[in-house]
Design a protein around this motif. Structure first.
Motif, PDB file in Angstrom:
ATOM      1  N   ILE A  32       0.864  -1.180   0.000  1.00  0.00           N
ATOM      2  CA  ILE A  32       0.000   0.000   0.000  1.00  0.00           C
ATOM      3  C   ILE A  32       0.899   1.228   0.000  1.00  0.00           C
ATOM      4  CG2 ILE A  32      -1.842   1.269   1.131  1.00  0.00           C
ATOM      5  CD1 ILE A  32      -2.802  -1.255   2.403  1.00  0.00           C
ATOM      6  N   ILE A  33       0.788   1.998  -1.061  1.00  0.00           N
ATOM      7  CA  ILE A  33       1.609   3.201  -1.217  1.00  0.00           C
ATOM      8  C   ILE A  33       0.929   4.368  -0.522  1.00  0.00           C
ATOM      9  CG2 ILE A  33       2.687   4.776  -2.859  1.00  0.00           C
ATOM     10  CD1 ILE A  33       3.748   1.879  -2.968  1.00  0.00           C
ATOM     11  N   VAL A  34       1.665   5.026   0.381  1.00  0.00           N
ATOM     12  CA  VAL A  34       1.208   6.257   1.010  1.00  0.00           C
ATOM     13  C   VAL A  34       1.957   7.401   0.321  1.00  0.00           C
ATOM     14  CG1 VAL A  34       1.038   7.572   3.151  1.00  0.00           C
ATOM     15  CG2 VAL A  34       0.825   5.080   3.196  1.00  0.00           C
ATOM     16  N   PRO A  35       1.252   8.289  -0.370  1.00  0.00           N
ATOM     17  CA  PRO A  35       1.936   9.311  -1.172  1.00  0.00           C
ATOM     18  C   PRO A  35       2.430  10.508  -0.371  1.00  0.00           C
ATOM     19  CG  PRO A  35      -0.411   9.526  -1.453  1.00  0.00           C
ATOM     20  CD  PRO A  35      -0.205   8.331  -0.559  1.00  0.00           C
ATOM     21  N   TYR A  36       2.645  10.319   0.910  1.00  0.00           N
ATOM     22  CA  TYR A  36       3.163  11.354   1.802  1.00  0.00           C
ATOM     23  C   TYR A  36       4.200  10.723   2.733  1.00  0.00           C
ATOM     24  CZ  TYR A  36      -1.147  13.484   0.146  1.00  0.00           C
ATOM     25  OH  TYR A  36      -2.154  13.943  -0.652  1.00  0.00           O
ATOM     26  N   GLY A  37       4.895  11.557   3.481  1.00  0.00           N
ATOM     27  CA  GLY A  37       5.918  11.064   4.383  1.00  0.00           C
ATOM     28  C   GLY A  37       5.335  10.360   5.597  1.00  0.00           C
ATOM     29  N   PRO A  38       6.168   9.661   6.354  1.00  0.00           N
ATOM     30  CA  PRO A  38       5.705   8.952   7.549  1.00  0.00           C
ATOM     31  C   PRO A  38       5.286   9.915   8.649  1.00  0.00           C
ATOM     32  CG  PRO A  38       8.098   8.849   7.368  1.00  0.00           C
ATOM     33  CD  PRO A  38       7.607   9.469   6.096  1.00  0.00           C
ATOM     34  N   GLY A  39       4.328   9.468   9.464  1.00  0.00           N
ATOM     35  CA  GLY A  39       3.932  10.232  10.637  1.00  0.00           C
ATOM     36  C   GLY A  39       2.685  11.071  10.493  1.00  0.00           C
ATOM     37  N   GLY A  40       2.256  11.346   9.258  1.00  0.00           N
ATOM     38  CA  GLY A  40       1.057  12.149   9.044  1.00  0.00           C
ATOM     39  C   GLY A  40      -0.210  11.325   9.171  1.00  0.00           C
ATOM     40  N   MET A  77       2.625   5.906  -9.308  1.00  0.00           N
ATOM     41  CA  MET A  77       3.165   4.561  -9.124  1.00  0.00           C
ATOM     42  C   MET A  77       2.052   3.516  -9.147  1.00  0.00           C
ATOM     43  SD  MET A  77       6.067   4.897  -6.146  1.00  0.00           S
ATOM     44  CE  MET A  77       6.208   3.102  -6.089  1.00  0.00           C
ATOM     45  N   VAL A  78       0.968   3.817  -8.454  1.00  0.00           N
ATOM     46  CA  VAL A  78      -0.130   2.855  -8.384  1.00  0.00           C
ATOM     47  C   VAL A  78      -0.923   2.832  -9.688  1.00  0.00           C
ATOM     48  CG1 VAL A  78      -2.254   2.234  -7.158  1.00  0.00           C
ATOM     49  CG2 VAL A  78      -0.265   3.090  -5.889  1.00  0.00           C
ATOM     50  N   ALA A  79      -1.149   3.999 -10.277  1.00  0.00           N
ATOM     51  CA  ALA A  79      -1.913   4.059 -11.527  1.00  0.00           C
ATOM     52  C   ALA A  79      -1.257   3.239 -12.631  1.00  0.00           C
ATOM     53  CB  ALA A  79      -2.079   5.506 -11.969  1.00  0.00           C
ATOM     54  N   SER A  80       0.063   3.127 -12.616  1.00  0.00           N
ATOM     55  CA  SER A  80       0.788   2.405 -13.659  1.00  0.00           C
ATOM     56  C   SER A  80       1.175   0.983 -13.246  1.00  0.00           C
ATOM     57  CB  SER A  80       2.047   3.178 -14.049  1.00  0.00           C
ATOM     58  OG  SER A  80       2.906   3.365 -12.932  1.00  0.00           O
ATOM     59  N   ALA A  81       0.735   0.556 -12.068  1.00  0.00           N
ATOM     60  CA  ALA A  81       1.078  -0.787 -11.585  1.00  0.00           C
ATOM     61  C   ALA A  81       0.185  -1.845 -12.233  1.00  0.00           C
ATOM     62  CB  ALA A  81       0.929  -0.844 -10.064  1.00  0.00           C
ATOM     63  N   PRO A  82       0.593  -3.107 -12.242  1.00  0.00           N
ATOM     64  CA  PRO A  82      -0.270  -4.178 -12.750  1.00  0.00           C
ATOM     65  C   PRO A  82      -1.588  -4.219 -11.958  1.00  0.00           C
ATOM     66  CG  PRO A  82       1.965  -4.986 -12.437  1.00  0.00           C
ATOM     67  CD  PRO A  82       1.911  -3.621 -11.811  1.00  0.00           C
ATOM     68  N   PRO A  83      -2.719  -4.351 -12.650  1.00  0.00           N
ATOM     69  CA  PRO A  83      -4.022  -4.301 -11.961  1.00  0.00           C
ATOM     70  C   PRO A  83      -4.423  -5.631 -11.334  1.00  0.00           C
ATOM     71  CG  PRO A  83      -4.363  -4.518 -14.308  1.00  0.00           C
ATOM     72  CD  PRO A  83      -2.869  -4.420 -14.115  1.00  0.00           C
ATOM     73  N   ASP A  84      -3.565  -6.148 -10.474  1.00  0.00           N
ATOM     74  CA  ASP A  84      -3.842  -7.446  -9.872  1.00  0.00           C
ATOM     75  C   ASP A  84      -4.185  -7.355  -8.387  1.00  0.00           C
ATOM     76  OD1 ASP A  84      -1.402  -6.803  -8.750  1.00  0.00           O
ATOM     77  OD2 ASP A  84      -0.267  -8.392  -9.755  1.00  0.00           O
ATOM     78  N   LYS A 255      -6.879   0.834 -12.346  1.00  0.00           N
ATOM     79  CA  LYS A 255      -8.119   0.434 -13.025  1.00  0.00           C
ATOM     80  C   LYS A 255      -7.902  -0.920 -13.708  1.00  0.00           C
ATOM     81  CE  LYS A 255      -7.333   2.556 -17.575  1.00  0.00           C
ATOM     82  NZ  LYS A 255      -7.852   3.498 -18.573  1.00  0.00           N
ATOM     83  N   GLY A 256      -8.986  -1.665 -13.831  1.00  0.00           N
ATOM     84  CA  GLY A 256      -8.901  -2.970 -14.475  1.00  0.00           C
ATOM     85  C   GLY A 256      -8.682  -4.119 -13.525  1.00  0.00           C
ATOM     86  N   MET A 257      -8.729  -3.858 -12.221  1.00  0.00           N
ATOM     87  CA  MET A 257      -8.587  -4.953 -11.263  1.00  0.00           C
ATOM     88  C   MET A 257      -9.775  -5.905 -11.388  1.00  0.00           C
ATOM     89  SD  MET A 257      -7.153  -3.203  -7.733  1.00  0.00           S
ATOM     90  CE  MET A 257      -8.521  -2.049  -7.653  1.00  0.00           C
ATOM     91  N   PRO A 258      -9.559  -7.196 -11.229  1.00  0.00           N
ATOM     92  CA  PRO A 258     -10.663  -8.152 -11.286  1.00  0.00           C
ATOM     93  C   PRO A 258     -11.722  -7.824 -10.235  1.00  0.00           C
ATOM     94  CG  PRO A 258      -8.562  -9.299 -11.392  1.00  0.00           C
ATOM     95  CD  PRO A 258      -8.251  -7.878 -11.056  1.00  0.00           C
ATOM     96  N   PRO A 259     -12.989  -7.882 -10.585  1.00  0.00           N
ATOM     97  CA  PRO A 259     -14.052  -7.558  -9.619  1.00  0.00           C
ATOM     98  C   PRO A 259     -13.973  -8.392  -8.344  1.00  0.00           C
ATOM     99  CG  PRO A 259     -14.958  -7.723 -11.831  1.00  0.00           C
ATOM    100  CD  PRO A 259     -13.538  -8.181 -11.924  1.00  0.00           C
ATOM    101  N   GLN A 260     -13.583  -9.665  -8.462  1.00  0.00           N
ATOM    102  CA  GLN A 260     -13.495 -10.515  -7.275  1.00  0.00           C
ATOM    103  C   GLN A 260     -12.422 -10.029  -6.316  1.00  0.00           C
ATOM    104  OE1 GLN A 260     -13.456 -11.455 -10.437  1.00  0.00           O
ATOM    105  NE2 GLN A 260     -14.515 -13.411 -10.780  1.00  0.00           N
ATOM    106  N   VAL A 261     -11.325  -9.501  -6.866  1.00  0.00           N
ATOM    107  CA  VAL A 261     -10.241  -8.983  -6.030  1.00  0.00           C
ATOM    108  C   VAL A 261     -10.689  -7.714  -5.309  1.00  0.00           C
ATOM    109  CG1 VAL A 261      -7.931  -7.964  -6.083  1.00  0.00           C
ATOM    110  CG2 VAL A 261      -8.411 -10.033  -7.404  1.00  0.00           C
ATOM    111  N   VAL A 262     -11.352  -6.807  -6.047  1.00  0.00           N
ATOM    112  CA  VAL A 262     -11.856  -5.577  -5.441  1.00  0.00           C
ATOM    113  C   VAL A 262     -12.855  -5.897  -4.330  1.00  0.00           C
ATOM    114  CG1 VAL A 262     -13.126  -3.440  -5.853  1.00  0.00           C
ATOM    115  CG2 VAL A 262     -11.469  -4.248  -7.541  1.00  0.00           C
ATOM    116  N   ALA A 263     -13.761  -6.859  -4.617  1.00  0.00           N
ATOM    117  CA  ALA A 263     -14.763  -7.233  -3.619  1.00  0.00           C
ATOM    118  C   ALA A 263     -14.110  -7.838  -2.375  1.00  0.00           C
ATOM    119  CB  ALA A 263     -15.755  -8.212  -4.236  1.00  0.00           C
TER     120      ALA A 263
END
Length: 320
Positions: A32-40, A77-84, A255-263
């Protein structure tokens, strides 16, 4: 005939492979990518959920802080990652519903799919002790007597803490200047020393409880048990017109993640949000657990996009 049967078997195997992969999700650690620094606040929220999500998924959930470009680096980073489903984003309102409305971003919001809403930040208005003001009314009186003299800090241009400052100061009839930081944690020292005078991020709650800064206002339905002497916005007559409910932290994936994975992810996060110990820990960092499943959350995001686009135009807020 044998060749035909072999081709059919291979086609069936190929078709079955994605389904099998979905059933075996997750097959490796989930980032899980947090797009900010630690502690916030974003970092605090996701780590509380990740602690519960690891045993629920049966795979390690790894938190990675990737600050930069007001959250744009991590979002891309997440937008371009594999949708798995193995790479996710913890995002506040700004990344999806605010920043893209007013400037070009490194990422396209359409490339991010909603998974679940996690929480609603409790707006805690915090001021420096250096001013000598002890209440919201005293601070407002100072600010009205010195228009433009005082500064409020935020976690960056176009973030929810930036817009909170714009909405709140206008509702109070005061004029302040804006000091954007790379992360809100970077503002801690400046608030305590008096270099800036006000912040709105709930991650300052520990400093307020310790007396290092002063919490003067809470935008919630009722007072917080952690700072029981701090009045609500309603109690001081400040109308934020539903702004608080537009502030959230949520999980997104490519986008494009399998519906079962999202669920699966949405369901597990929903179950975690109902756990009393998690709800208590979230309140300690000024967050209220508020789950929305992926479909309802997607509608919320779409509605918020329209809301903030209109608000930014009304306030004439410039992000560049």
């Amino acid at each position: 005939m044998i060749r035909v049967l072999v081709c059919i078997a291979m086609a069936m195997l190929a078709a079955a492979t994605p389904a099998a992969a979905q059933q075996n999700f997750p097959s490796k650690p989930v980032r899980i990518i947090v797009p900010y620094g630690p502690g916030g606040s974003a970092d605090q929220v996701v780590r509380l959920y990740a602690e519960k999500l690891t045993p629920a998924l049966g795979q390690q959930v790894i938190i990675e802080n990737k600050p930069g470009a007001s959250g744009g680096v991590g979002a891309q980073m997440v937008a371009s990652a594999p949708p798995d489903g193995h790479t996710l984003l913890l995002a506040p309102t700004a990344i999806l519903a605010i920043t893209p409305a007013v400037r070009k971003t490194q990422y396209d919001p359409a490339d991010l799919a909603s998974v679940a809403r996690l929480s609603t930040p409790l707006l805690v208005v915090t001021i420096t002790n250096e001013l000598g003001a002890t209440t919201w009314a005293e601070f407002v009186a100072l600010a009205k007597a010195n228009p433009g003299k005082y500064w409020f800090g935020s976690s960056g241009l176009g973030t929810i803490t930036h817009l909170t400052g714009e909405v709140l100061t206008r509702a109070a009839g005061i004029k302040m200047q804006h000091a954007p930081y790379k992360t809100i944690v970077d503002a801690v020292g400046d608030v305590m020393s008096g270099r800036i005078h006000m912040v709105f991020d709930p991650s300052f709650l520990p400093q307020a409880k310790a007396g290092k800064v002063r919490a003067v206002l809470v935008a919630d339905r009722e007072r917080m048990t952690e700072i029981p002497d701090t009045p609500t916005a309603d109690e001081v007559g400040l109308d934020l017109k539903g702004f608080r409910e537009r502030s959230w932290f949520g999980v997104f994936g490519p986008k494009g993640m399998p519906p079962q994975v999202v669920a699966r992810l949405s369901g597990e996060l929903g179950r975690i949000a109902e756990m009393p110990d998690l709800q208590h820990k979230l309140l300690l960092v000024a967050q209220r657990a508020q789950h929305q499943p992926h479909d309802a959350f997607a509608r919320q995001v779409t509605d918020d996009m329209a809301y903030f686009k209109a608000l930014l135009q009304e306030l004439n807020v410039k992000l560049d």
